[in-house]
Write a protein that holds these residues in place. Structure first.
Motif, mmCIF file in Angstrom:
data_model
loop_
_atom_site.group_PDB
_atom_site.id
_atom_site.type_symbol
_atom_site.label_atom_id
_atom_site.label_comp_id
_atom_site.label_asym_id
_atom_site.label_seq_id
_atom_site.Cartn_x
_atom_site.Cartn_y
_atom_site.Cartn_z
ATOM 1 N N LEU A 60 -3.396 8.356 -16.659
ATOM 2 C CA LEU A 60 -4.214 9.021 -15.663
ATOM 3 C C LEU A 60 -5.090 8.021 -14.910
ATOM 4 O O LEU A 60 -5.280 8.121 -13.699
ATOM 5 N N MET A 61 -5.610 7.026 -15.633
ATOM 6 C CA MET A 61 -6.426 5.986 -15.006
ATOM 7 C C MET A 61 -5.598 5.180 -14.012
ATOM 8 O O MET A 61 -6.046 4.875 -12.905
ATOM 9 N N TYR A 62 -4.362 4.844 -14.404
ATOM 10 C CA TYR A 62 -3.492 4.075 -13.518
ATOM 11 C C TYR A 62 -3.144 4.886 -12.270
ATOM 12 O O TYR A 62 -3.136 4.360 -11.145
ATOM 13 N N PHE A 63 -2.859 6.163 -12.477
ATOM 14 C CA PHE A 63 -2.528 7.031 -11.342
ATOM 15 C C PHE A 63 -3.712 7.125 -10.380
ATOM 16 O O PHE A 63 -3.538 7.044 -9.153
ATOM 17 N N ASP A 64 -4.904 7.280 -10.913
ATOM 18 C CA ASP A 64 -6.100 7.383 -10.078
ATOM 19 C C ASP A 64 -6.293 6.119 -9.241
ATOM 20 O O ASP A 64 -6.678 6.188 -8.070
ATOM 21 N N GLU A 65 -6.009 4.963 -9.824
ATOM 22 C CA GLU A 65 -6.154 3.706 -9.095
ATOM 23 C C GLU A 65 -5.085 3.576 -8.014
ATOM 24 O O GLU A 65 -5.345 3.064 -6.925
ATOM 25 N N VAL A 66 -3.869 4.059 -8.292
ATOM 26 C CA VAL A 66 -2.803 4.050 -7.284
ATOM 27 C C VAL A 66 -3.195 4.931 -6.099
ATOM 28 O O VAL A 66 -3.006 4.564 -4.933
ATOM 29 N N VAL A 67 -3.761 6.088 -6.399
ATOM 30 C CA VAL A 67 -4.211 6.997 -5.340
ATOM 31 C C VAL A 67 -5.306 6.333 -4.513
ATOM 32 O O VAL A 67 -5.320 6.409 -3.280
ATOM 33 N N SER A 77 -1.328 1.853 -3.260
ATOM 34 C CA SER A 77 -0.373 0.751 -3.471
ATOM 35 C C SER A 77 -0.235 0.461 -4.951
ATOM 36 O O SER A 77 -1.228 0.323 -5.663
ATOM 37 N N MET A 78 1.011 0.377 -5.415
ATOM 38 C CA MET A 78 1.263 0.008 -6.811
ATOM 39 C C MET A 78 0.775 -1.416 -7.086
ATOM 40 O O MET A 78 0.144 -1.696 -8.104
ATOM 41 N N ARG A 79 1.070 -2.310 -6.147
ATOM 42 C CA ARG A 79 0.702 -3.716 -6.340
ATOM 43 C C ARG A 79 -0.820 -3.890 -6.362
ATOM 44 O O ARG A 79 -1.361 -4.569 -7.222
ATOM 45 N N ALA A 80 -1.503 -3.265 -5.403
ATOM 46 C CA ALA A 80 -2.965 -3.383 -5.351
ATOM 47 C C ALA A 80 -3.605 -2.768 -6.590
ATOM 48 O O ALA A 80 -4.573 -3.303 -7.140
ATOM 49 N N ALA A 81 -3.042 -1.643 -7.042
ATOM 50 C CA ALA A 81 -3.567 -0.999 -8.248
ATOM 51 C C ALA A 81 -3.401 -1.921 -9.451
ATOM 52 O O ALA A 81 -4.312 -2.060 -10.277
ATOM 53 N N ALA A 82 -2.250 -2.566 -9.540
ATOM 54 C CA ALA A 82 -1.992 -3.480 -10.652
ATOM 55 C C ALA A 82 -2.971 -4.655 -10.631
ATOM 56 O O ALA A 82 -3.491 -5.064 -11.678
ATOM 57 N N ASN A 115 -5.994 -4.716 -9.326
ATOM 58 C CA ASN A 115 -7.331 -4.242 -9.677
ATOM 59 C C ASN A 115 -7.459 -3.953 -11.169
ATOM 60 O O ASN A 115 -8.532 -4.137 -11.751
ATOM 61 N N LEU A 116 -6.361 -3.497 -11.768
ATOM 62 C CA LEU A 116 -6.370 -3.171 -13.190
ATOM 63 C C LEU A 116 -6.049 -4.387 -14.065
ATOM 64 O O LEU A 116 -6.120 -4.310 -15.293
ATOM 65 N N ALA A 139 3.863 -2.256 -15.240
ATOM 66 C CA ALA A 139 3.082 -1.446 -16.179
ATOM 67 C C ALA A 139 2.525 -0.209 -15.472
ATOM 68 O O ALA A 139 2.522 0.893 -16.034
ATOM 69 N N VAL A 140 2.083 -0.397 -14.232
ATOM 70 C CA VAL A 140 1.575 0.732 -13.458
ATOM 71 C C VAL A 140 2.698 1.719 -13.184
ATOM 72 O O VAL A 140 2.541 2.932 -13.355
ATOM 73 N N SER A 141 3.841 1.191 -12.754
ATOM 74 C CA SER A 141 4.983 2.042 -12.449
ATOM 75 C C SER A 141 5.420 2.841 -13.680
ATOM 76 O O SER A 141 5.748 4.026 -13.588
#
Length: 310
Positions: free
Chosen positions: A6-13, A17-22, A24-25, A31-33
């Motif tokens: 849920l945390m990863y999904f929230d960051e993607v939203v 961007s999957m890459r930007a979320a990754a 930041n995390l 791993a995000v995907s």
């Protein structure tokens, strides 16, 4: 369902961007995907559509996105409450304030409070009154302090304190020694005021119109610091609550002259919390501290009154 997903999904939203979320995390994009795929398996439907231009939420993804952020914030809030039970005086308080004038009032309060509770952390967002109230409703803010706020719904007003706008001049200005001044005399001076999108400016326009005066400010700016700087350099005068220039008055740099005839623009500073949300130790202590400050000696010296809503 795992909280991490849920945390990863929230960051993607948030980043779209999957890459930007990754980044930041601080994890790999794969791993995000994978966590997004776990969520999609859990809900039994696609949540995002991937393309070379980024991602787009599906209808199900938009539904989850609308609730995921608030859910995570509520869980963080519960974590703080559990820490409180264990006697840990730590945590983070998110404060939304509308307007630079309110921020200027909050700064000395937060400075004093942080010295008393050095383990606490604070995040202050300066927004419009409406955005502040929305942040409180969505659990993004622990408390809000508003000025010229619209009619408040879905919030609990802990304290409402009335403030008046005085004429603010340089201490060397010819009007600085006056005990009061009329609106017509104020309008004849070179004024620096916020633009008409500000609630304060709208209130000024209405009040001056009652005495048959149309405002024609020399300077228009939404920056409180620029307003004060223009006054300090004697290029203009302005209208502000006395409490926003307490330090400059004490230093002998600025003067505040009350408006005569009961014509001063007045508004309420409101300290608000969510009606159905238990405050953490940190937020509760800060609310009490701000309330004590608003009820304290400084507002009374400025001829202001405060009352608590019940």
């Amino acid at each position: 369902m795992q909280l991490r997903a849920l945390m990863y999904f929230d960051e993607v939203v948030r980043t779209n961007s999957m890459r930007a979320a990754a980044e930041n995390l601080n994890v790999a994009a794969t791993a995000v995907s994978r966590q997004i795929e776990n969520l999609e398996h859990y809900f039994g439907t696609p949540l995002v559509e991937r393309s070379s231009r980024g991602i787009r939420l599906t209808a199900a993804g938009e539904l989850l996105a609308a609730r995921a952020g608030k859910t995570l914030r509520e869980l963080e809030h519960v974590h703080q409450l559990i820490d409180d039970l264990q006697g840990l005086q730590r945590g983070r308080v998110v404060i939304y304030a509308n307007g630079a004038a309110v921020a200027n009032l909050l700064a000395p309060v937060l400075a004093q409070f942080s010295l008393k509770y050095p383990n606490l952390r604070f995040e202050v967002a300066i927004t419009t009154a409406r955005q502040a109230i929305e942040a409180l409703s969505s659990a993004e803010a622990d408390l809000v302090v508003t000025l010229f706020a619209p009619k408040l719904t879905g919030v609990k007003v802990r304290l409402r304190s009335e403030v008046a706008y005085d004429l603010i001049t340089s201490a060397r200005h010819a009007a600085a020694g006056m005990t009061e001044i009329s609106l017509k005399d104020v309008a004849a001076l070179p004024l620096a005021l916020p633009d008409k999108s500000f609630g304060a400016r709208q209130a000024f326009e209405e009040q001056f119109a009652k005495v048959g005066v149309e405002l024609d400010p020399v300077f228009v700016t939404g920056s409180l610091e620029m307003l004060k700087e223009l006054v300090l350099r004697e290029a203009a005068v302005t209208l502000l609550p006395r409490l926003t220039i307490t330090r400059e008055i004490e230093m002998g740099l600025l003067s505040a002259i009350p408006i005569s005839g009961g014509r001063a623009v007045k508004t309420a500073i409101e300290l608000c919390v969510a009606p159905d949300r238990q405050l953490s130790f940190a937020a509760a202590k800060l609310v009490d501290f701000i309330e004590a400050f608003m009820r304290g000696a400084e507002p009374r010296k400025a001829g202001q009154k405060a009352k608590r809503d019940v």
